[in-house]
Scaffold this motif. Structure first.
Motif, mmCIF file in Angstrom:
data_model
loop_
_atom_site.group_PDB
_atom_site.id
_atom_site.type_symbol
_atom_site.label_atom_id
_atom_site.label_comp_id
_atom_site.label_asym_id
_atom_site.label_seq_id
_atom_site.Cartn_x
_atom_site.Cartn_y
_atom_site.Cartn_z
ATOM 1 N N VAL A 121 -7.065 -6.697 4.545
ATOM 2 C CA VAL A 121 -5.893 -6.675 3.668
ATOM 3 C C VAL A 121 -5.644 -8.098 3.195
ATOM 4 N N SER A 122 -5.935 -8.340 1.927
ATOM 5 C CA SER A 122 -5.792 -9.673 1.358
ATOM 6 C C SER A 122 -4.350 -9.977 0.984
ATOM 7 N N ARG A 123 -3.646 -8.937 0.514
ATOM 8 C CA ARG A 123 -2.269 -9.148 0.054
ATOM 9 C C ARG A 123 -1.535 -7.817 -0.105
ATOM 10 N N ILE A 124 -0.260 -7.817 0.175
ATOM 11 C CA ILE A 124 0.630 -6.712 -0.187
ATOM 12 C C ILE A 124 1.488 -7.262 -1.321
ATOM 13 N N VAL B 44 4.381 -6.987 -4.194
ATOM 14 C CA VAL B 44 5.582 -6.301 -4.674
ATOM 15 C C VAL B 44 5.938 -6.919 -6.016
ATOM 16 N N VAL B 45 5.910 -6.099 -7.084
ATOM 17 C CA VAL B 45 6.128 -6.627 -8.434
ATOM 18 C C VAL B 45 7.382 -6.022 -9.055
ATOM 19 N N LYS B 46 7.904 -6.731 -10.023
ATOM 20 C CA LYS B 46 9.063 -6.246 -10.772
ATOM 21 C C LYS B 46 8.627 -5.040 -11.619
ATOM 22 N N ASN B 47 9.509 -4.033 -11.721
ATOM 23 C CA ASN B 47 9.240 -2.812 -12.505
ATOM 24 C C ASN B 47 8.022 -2.032 -11.979
ATOM 25 N N GLY B 48 7.753 -2.179 -10.703
ATOM 26 C CA GLY B 48 6.614 -1.437 -10.155
ATOM 27 C C GLY B 48 6.755 -1.234 -8.665
ATOM 28 N N ASN B 49 5.940 -0.343 -8.122
ATOM 29 C CA ASN B 49 5.936 -0.058 -6.684
ATOM 30 C C ASN B 49 4.887 -0.912 -5.980
ATOM 31 N N PRO B 50 4.975 -1.014 -4.653
ATOM 32 C CA PRO B 50 4.055 -1.874 -3.903
ATOM 33 C C PRO B 50 2.573 -1.609 -4.190
ATOM 34 N N ILE B 51 1.784 -2.687 -4.032
ATOM 35 C CA ILE B 51 0.336 -2.654 -4.291
ATOM 36 C C ILE B 51 -0.375 -3.239 -3.072
ATOM 37 N N ILE B 52 -1.457 -2.582 -2.665
ATOM 38 C CA ILE B 52 -2.293 -3.132 -1.576
ATOM 39 C C ILE B 52 -3.572 -3.685 -2.183
ATOM 40 N N MET B 53 -3.924 -4.904 -1.763
ATOM 41 C CA MET B 53 -5.160 -5.544 -2.219
ATOM 42 C C MET B 53 -6.078 -5.716 -1.010
ATOM 43 N N LEU B 54 -7.244 -5.065 -1.043
ATOM 44 C CA LEU B 54 -8.233 -5.208 0.033
ATOM 45 C C LEU B 54 -9.408 -6.041 -0.449
ATOM 46 N N ARG B 55 -9.892 -6.912 0.416
ATOM 47 C CA ARG B 55 -11.043 -7.745 0.048
ATOM 48 C C ARG B 55 -12.267 -7.301 0.836
ATOM 49 N N HIS B 56 -13.410 -7.211 0.105
ATOM 50 C CA HIS B 56 -14.690 -6.816 0.699
ATOM 51 C C HIS B 56 -15.728 -7.859 0.269
ATOM 52 N N GLY B 57 -15.701 -9.034 0.888
ATOM 53 C CA GLY B 57 -16.571 -10.125 0.449
ATOM 54 C C GLY B 57 -16.038 -10.682 -0.856
ATOM 55 N N GLY C 112 -1.704 3.819 3.186
ATOM 56 C CA GLY C 112 -0.406 4.001 2.556
ATOM 57 C C GLY C 112 -0.231 5.399 2.013
ATOM 58 N N GLU C 113 0.817 5.564 1.188
ATOM 59 C CA GLU C 113 1.119 6.860 0.581
ATOM 60 C C GLU C 113 1.506 6.656 -0.881
ATOM 61 N N VAL C 114 1.104 7.589 -1.752
ATOM 62 C CA VAL C 114 1.353 7.455 -3.191
ATOM 63 C C VAL C 114 2.802 7.818 -3.516
ATOM 64 N N LYS D 5 4.734 4.112 0.523
ATOM 65 C CA LYS D 5 4.691 3.655 1.916
ATOM 66 C C LYS D 5 3.458 2.797 2.144
ATOM 67 N N ILE D 6 3.621 1.782 3.008
ATOM 68 C CA ILE D 6 2.526 0.877 3.350
ATOM 69 C C ILE D 6 2.309 0.946 4.855
ATOM 70 N N TYR D 7 1.060 1.207 5.279
ATOM 71 C CA TYR D 7 0.762 1.320 6.707
ATOM 72 C C TYR D 7 -0.028 0.132 7.258
ATOM 73 N N VAL D 8 -0.249 -0.879 6.441
ATOM 74 C CA VAL D 8 -1.007 -2.064 6.871
ATOM 75 C C VAL D 8 -0.239 -3.326 6.488
ATOM 76 N N LYS D 9 -0.703 -4.463 7.007
ATOM 77 C CA LYS D 9 -0.092 -5.747 6.645
ATOM 78 C C LYS D 9 -1.191 -6.753 6.335
ATOM 79 N N LYS D 10 -0.806 -7.858 5.736
ATOM 80 C CA LYS D 10 -1.765 -8.892 5.355
ATOM 81 C C LYS D 10 -2.559 -9.357 6.575
#
Length: 405
Positions: A328-331, A333-346, A373-375, A357-362
């Protein structure tokens, strides 16, 4: 002459078997497409058209209906192609049946003549006399060989008649099956065309409503796209920052456009790349409502819709899964939008947008298919996951990476 006839018959059968195999492979490919479109329509009905309680916006209704119409048209086309191919196969079978019947008639006639001739000369005495009347041993040997060859030929003709009869029966059975399959396809297409007519009328009705206040809808579409563009810019900024940070830590130039990779990161990136086209979907079931790239809005075709990823319509309370091992590279939270999860793979990044809903952390390590998470479901009952893949800072088409997307 007889050998030449057998050779020609062999070539005909060989060519025919190649033709039938090619037709069969094409029919299988068309059937796979037809099943795919049927499944997609079923999912569309379940995910986009089953909820009557919530009132969707007209824009969403038109988008959903346009998608459904396009899938329905694809289904009709592929079913037509199947029916046309079956028509060609039926005609080919009928021609072969006609040819086999002619061959069978000729073979039976020849065989009957041989049987009559053989009957007239069947006595052992006449065969012995035929041999004893030879002028020398050489001629007697040749006559003996002729008797044997004639007997073999009789047997060969008899076997050939059996084989042709069996082939004729098989072709007749196959022809009946093909005709039944074609009737079923034609019936299915008739129903599909009626459904398409209904959908087109509904589409026309909705578009008539929109035309009355097109400028208002165009403004809404542009505003929504601006919000999406703003989120895209924020994601791009965060990815560029992560790239710069990785290069600073590695003692390289922070202006580099790609991630500085450790040996472990290189291995993860290599494994990710080797799974191109085989990655699992980020949701259990869903349909791609908006595809990657720039496309015209279905409401106002002069307004472009840009997507750095795909938007997947799914069911309420759907869980989101990681498509590959990563961190998990980043969670976000943006204006006018719902949370986003960013995963890094190399040097690859996967983005999961519009979550409730978010089930992970940075910093968490995640594995393939792990629930992260959940949509989010909006007030109109729409559950849309935004999903994107980046190689360094360059967006990739998820359809090239996710299995059968």
């Amino acid at each position: 002459m007889r050998n030449r006839s057998i050779y020609i018959a062999f070539l005909f059968l060989l060519f025919n078997s190649f033709f039938i195999t090619a037709q069969s492979d094409k029919q299988k490919a068309l059937e796979a497409k037809r099943v795919k479109y049927q499944k997609e329509l079923k999912q569309l009905n379940a995910l986009l058209f089953s909820n009557k309680k919530e009132e969707k916006s007209v824009i969403s209704l038109v988008e959903d209906l346009n998608y459904k119409v396009s899938v329905r048209r694809n289904l009709i086309k592929v079913t037509n192609d199947q029916a046309n191919l079956l028509t060609r196969e039926i005609n080919a079978n009928q021609n072969e049946i006609s040819s086999l019947r002619d061959q069978l008639t000729t073979l039976k006639k020849q065989y009957a003549e041989m049987v009559v001739k053989s009957y007239k000369n069947k006595s052992e005495q006449s065969r012995v006399m035929f041999l004893l009347s030879s002028e020398d041993f050489k001629q007697a040997y040749k006559r003996l060989q002729y008797i044997k060859q004639y007997a073999d030929y009789q047997k060969e003709q008899g076997d050939l008649i059996k084989a042709k009869t069996k082939k004729l029966q098989e072709l007749n059975t196959d022809l009946l099956r093909q005709k039944k399959d074609k009737e079923q396809l034609v019936a299915e297409n008739r129903i599909a065309k009626k459904e398409l007519e209904k959908e087109l009328k509904e589409q026309e009705k909705l578009m008539a409503t929109i035309q009355k206040s097109m400028s208002s809808y165009t403004t809404k579409i542009k505003k929504k796209q601006q919000e999406i563009d703003e989120i895209d810019r924020e994601i791009n900024r965060i990815i560029r920052e992560a790239i710069a940070e990785s290069n600073r830590k590695a003692g390289k130039s922070s202006s580099s456009k790609g991630f500085a990779l450790t040996p472990e990161s290189k291995l993860i990136a290599k494994n990710f790349a080797s799974n191109k086209g085989k990655l699992p979907w980020p949701v259990e079931r869903g349909v791609v409502k908006i595809r990657f790239g720039t496309q015209p809005s279905p409401i106002d075709r002069t307004v472009p819709i840009k997507s750095n990823g795909v938007r997947i319509a799914t069911a309420k309370n759907t869980q989101v899964k990681a498509v590959f091992n990563g961190e998990v590279s980043r969670i976000i939270v943006v204006k006018n939008g719902n949370p986003i999860i960013m995963l890094r793979h190399g040097n690859y990044i996967t983005i999961y947008r519009n979550l409730s809903k978010i089930y992970v952390k940075k910093g968490d390590k995640v594995t393939t298919n792990q629930v992260i998470g959940e949509v989010f479901t909006n007030g109109q009952g729409e559950t849309i996951l935004g999903f994107a893949i980046f190689k360094d800072a360059k967006p990739q088409n998820p359809a090239n990476w996710i299995y059968k997307m």
